[in-house]
Design a protein around this motif. Structure first.
Motif, short mmCIF file in Angstrom:
data_model
loop_
_atom_site.label_atom_id
_atom_site.label_comp_id
_atom_site.label_asym_id
_atom_site.label_seq_id
_atom_site.Cartn_x
_atom_site.Cartn_y
_atom_site.Cartn_z
N ILE A 153 -29.36 -53.21 1.30
CA ILE A 153 -30.68 -52.70 1.70
C ILE A 153 -30.56 -51.88 2.98
O ILE A 153 -31.20 -50.82 3.11
CB ILE A 153 -31.67 -53.87 1.89
N ALA A 154 -29.73 -52.33 3.91
CA ALA A 154 -29.52 -51.58 5.15
C ALA A 154 -28.89 -50.22 4.85
O ALA A 154 -29.27 -49.19 5.43
CB ALA A 154 -28.64 -52.37 6.10
N PHE A 155 -27.96 -50.21 3.91
CA PHE A 155 -27.33 -48.95 3.50
C PHE A 155 -28.37 -48.01 2.89
O PHE A 155 -28.43 -46.82 3.22
CB PHE A 155 -26.22 -49.25 2.49
N ARG A 156 -29.20 -48.56 2.01
CA ARG A 156 -30.27 -47.77 1.39
C ARG A 156 -31.18 -47.16 2.44
O ARG A 156 -31.65 -46.01 2.31
CB ARG A 156 -31.09 -48.67 0.46
N ASN A 157 -31.46 -47.90 3.48
CA ASN A 157 -32.40 -47.45 4.51
C ASN A 157 -31.74 -46.60 5.59
O ASN A 157 -32.38 -46.24 6.57
CB ASN A 157 -33.08 -48.66 5.15
N GLY A 158 -30.45 -46.29 5.43
CA GLY A 158 -29.79 -45.39 6.36
C GLY A 158 -29.33 -46.01 7.66
O GLY A 158 -29.26 -45.33 8.69
N ASP A 159 -28.99 -47.28 7.64
CA ASP A 159 -28.51 -47.98 8.83
C ASP A 159 -27.23 -47.32 9.33
O ASP A 159 -26.18 -47.39 8.70
CB ASP A 159 -28.25 -49.45 8.49
N GLN A 160 -27.30 -46.70 10.50
CA GLN A 160 -26.15 -45.95 11.02
C GLN A 160 -24.97 -46.84 11.39
O GLN A 160 -23.82 -46.38 11.41
CB GLN A 160 -26.58 -45.11 12.22
N SER A 161 -25.22 -48.11 11.68
CA SER A 161 -24.10 -49.00 12.01
C SER A 161 -23.19 -49.19 10.81
O SER A 161 -21.99 -49.42 10.96
CB SER A 161 -24.63 -50.36 12.49
N LEU A 162 -23.75 -49.09 9.59
CA LEU A 162 -22.94 -49.14 8.38
C LEU A 162 -22.27 -47.79 8.11
O LEU A 162 -21.08 -47.72 7.81
CB LEU A 162 -23.80 -49.53 7.17
N PHE A 163 -23.04 -46.73 8.23
CA PHE A 163 -22.51 -45.40 7.92
C PHE A 163 -21.34 -45.03 8.85
O PHE A 163 -20.42 -44.32 8.44
CB PHE A 163 -23.61 -44.35 8.02
N GLN A 164 -21.38 -45.50 10.09
CA GLN A 164 -20.32 -45.16 11.03
C GLN A 164 -18.98 -45.78 10.66
O GLN A 164 -17.92 -45.32 11.10
CB GLN A 164 -20.73 -45.59 12.44
N LYS A 165 -19.00 -46.82 9.82
CA LYS A 165 -17.77 -47.47 9.40
C LYS A 165 -17.15 -46.81 8.17
O LYS A 165 -16.00 -47.07 7.85
CB LYS A 165 -18.05 -48.95 9.08
N LEU A 166 -17.90 -45.98 7.50
CA LEU A 166 -17.44 -45.39 6.24
C LEU A 166 -16.42 -44.29 6.47
O LEU A 166 -16.52 -43.52 7.43
CB LEU A 166 -18.62 -44.81 5.47
#
Length: 522
Positions: free
Chosen positions: A20-33
């Motif tokens: 759900i955080a990924f879906r909502n654009g959580d940058q803390s997740l995106f920065q790890k990708l």
């Protein structure tokens, strides 16, 4: 996270809340990708190439320029950015867009906001980025670009790998056919595109030139496909509920008759067979009969069933397949196939448009990787079929809190290929499990020890709370799709190549947590 390598197209984001955080654009997740499907946003090598182009042009990264090999990237960006379908708060004006054209190592790139090129093409160009030269052209100065002023493209060269892919697809399509009299596809009837969605888009674009009229979709279709159809120039009609008991084919016939009497003719009918993620299989025999009666084109996406298991050529004018999925099988390359069927009267008109408009956009490195990956497509598919069936059997033993199957299995069976020594056909790698409540689904998912993320058909088993992640952000739109079966209580599972006993044990362990959650509510 991060994924396995620089070209990986999925990820592992553990737990319901992470999705759900990924879906909502959580940058803390995106920065790890490091990398993922380009439709989300560019990562890794694709992002590096973008940054290198910005630096060479003396532009700040905030301009968001990404390279494409097709010149219509400019017009597509304009249509998308200024579309009346966009919400007012994100609708752009011409001055918001910037367009540049550059050459790198003999390849012309059209740079504007978008999803960009494949990671392998980016890797290839990064090694030669010092050759970058700006190609001057006259833009209007306010972000608007006249098509006739865009410099001519170079596109991408075809290689032996492209021809090898076409030959492999034709061989597989002609293997153990359901209707031998419908076998007639040749290598020049097969077209490859950079992604499955690119294949769908280019087919849609071509068919709008062959036969104008509304587009009809049957059943669940992928999020991006659905939104593409919403913007069809002559309208879109969606029949979401396609269970056998829904009488959808009678409803479709009534619609076709009404449209015909009003002076409008349907352009084409699109369906996934079976549909992702709820695995409903429409009545293709009846659909073909209606197509012959009313003259529309039938487009079938066979990605989920996969053409080692099913043969939809007896019903489809065009077969679409996402080669990214089980055909590749290793989640490290993308590709989309379009197969034109010579068996139907629409062929000549469709073929003419593809011959006139097709230009290769599929990078040689991606074609070579897909050809290598697909060499073991048939033996892998036998394992995928077996593992998914074993998991389905496991879930059937827990029917007290898992809701029942679709009633369209007979429609699927009617198009299954006969068994051969090479592969035992089955139902593919995908299954979708619907729990009675979201809390029970979450208890299961949070304790399921497999990779959790988007994609299907990979070598590793993947699970995902697909509907919540894909549709859940827009509550009103999600309500519509819930109405025909895309519920938040579902978990989508793509079985991999693991040992079946180990896989079943992992799922049994997760089911214990679902059972415990059920007892809490009792």
């Amino acid at each position: 996270m991060p994924p396995e390598g620089p070209h990986t197209i999925t990820l592992h984001a553990k737990g319901w809340d992470a999705a759900i955080a990924f879906r909502n654009g959580d940058q803390s997740l995106f920065q790890k990708l490091k990398s993922i499907y380009p439709r989300f946003t560019p990562f890794g090598l694709a992002k590096e190439l973008s940054m290198a182009i910005h630096q060479k042009l003396g532009l700040p990264p905030s301009h968001g320029l990404l390279p494409f090999v097709h010149p219509d990237a400019f017009s597509m960006a304009q249509q998308y950015s200024f579309s009346h379908h966009r919400k007012p708060e994100i609708k752009l004006v011409p001055a918001d867009l910037l367009f540049k054209v550059v050459d790198i190592a003999g390849i012309r790139l059209y740079c504007n906001p978008g999803t960009g090129v494949s990671t392998r093409l980016a890797e290839h160009l990064l090694k030669q980025v010092d050759t970058l030269a700006v190609v001057p052209f006259d833009a209007a100065g306010d972000g608007d670009v006249a098509v006739e002023k865009v410099p001519a493209p170079t596109y991408l060269p075809e290689t032996a790998a492209h021809q090898g892919l076409r030959e492999r697809v034709v061989g597989l399509l002609n293997r153990a056919p359901v209707a031998p009299q419908k076998v007639g596809v040749q290598t020049d009837d097969v077209y490859f595109y950079p992604t499955g969605m690119a294949a769908i888009y280019r087919t849609h674009e071509a068919l709008m030139k062959v036969r104008r009229g509304p587009v009809v979709a049957l059943g669940a279709v992928f999020h991006n496909t659905y939104h593409l159809f919403l913007e069809a120039p002559d309208g879109f009609k969606h029949f979401g509920q396609c269970e056998a008991r829904s009488g959808v084919m009678d409803k479709l016939e009534t619609y076709l008759k009404t449209e015909t009497e009003s002076g409008r003719k349907v352009s084409y009918v699109f369906a996934e067979f079976p549909s992702n993620p709820i695995l409903v299989s429409i009545d293709l025999k009846r659909l073909r009969q209606l197509a012959d009666q009313y003259g529309f084109i039938v487009v079938i996406d066979d990605t989920i069933g996969s053409f080692c298991n099913i043969d939809v050529l007896p019903a489809a004018d065009i077969v679409l397949t996402s080669a990214t999925k089980s055909f590749s099988g290793y989640a490290d390359v993308m590709g989309g196939g379009v197969i034109l069927n010579p068996s139907f009267s629409s062929y000549a008109a469709i073929k003419k448009i593809f011959q006139e408009t097709f230009r290769n956009e599929y990078f040689a490195g991606d074609a070579a990787q897909l050809l290598a990956n697909s060499a073991d497509y048939l033996p892998r598919s036998t394992i995928l079929n077996r593992n998914a069936a074993a998991l389905a059997s496991l879930f059937h033993t827990h029917a007290s809190f898992i809701l029942p199957l679709s009633d369209t299995a007979a429609n699927y069976a009617a198009f299954m290929r006969p068994a051969t020594d090479e592969v035992v056909p089955g139902h593919g790698c995908l299954l979708s499990v619907e729990f009675t409540t979201k809390a029970v689904a979450k208890a299961f998912y949070d304790n399921l020890e497999v990779h959790q993320g988007p994609h299907l058909g990979a070598h590793l088993t993947l699970a995902m709370n697909f509907n919540e992640m894909v549709w859940g952000k827009d509550e009103e739109e999600f309500k519509y799709h819930i109405g025909y079966g895309l519920r938040g209580e579902q978990i989508r599972v793509s079985a991999g190549l693991e040992e079946v006993a180990d896989l079943v044990e992992v799922f049994e362990d997760a089911l214990k947590f679902a059972e415990e959650e059920m007892r809490k509510k009792a």
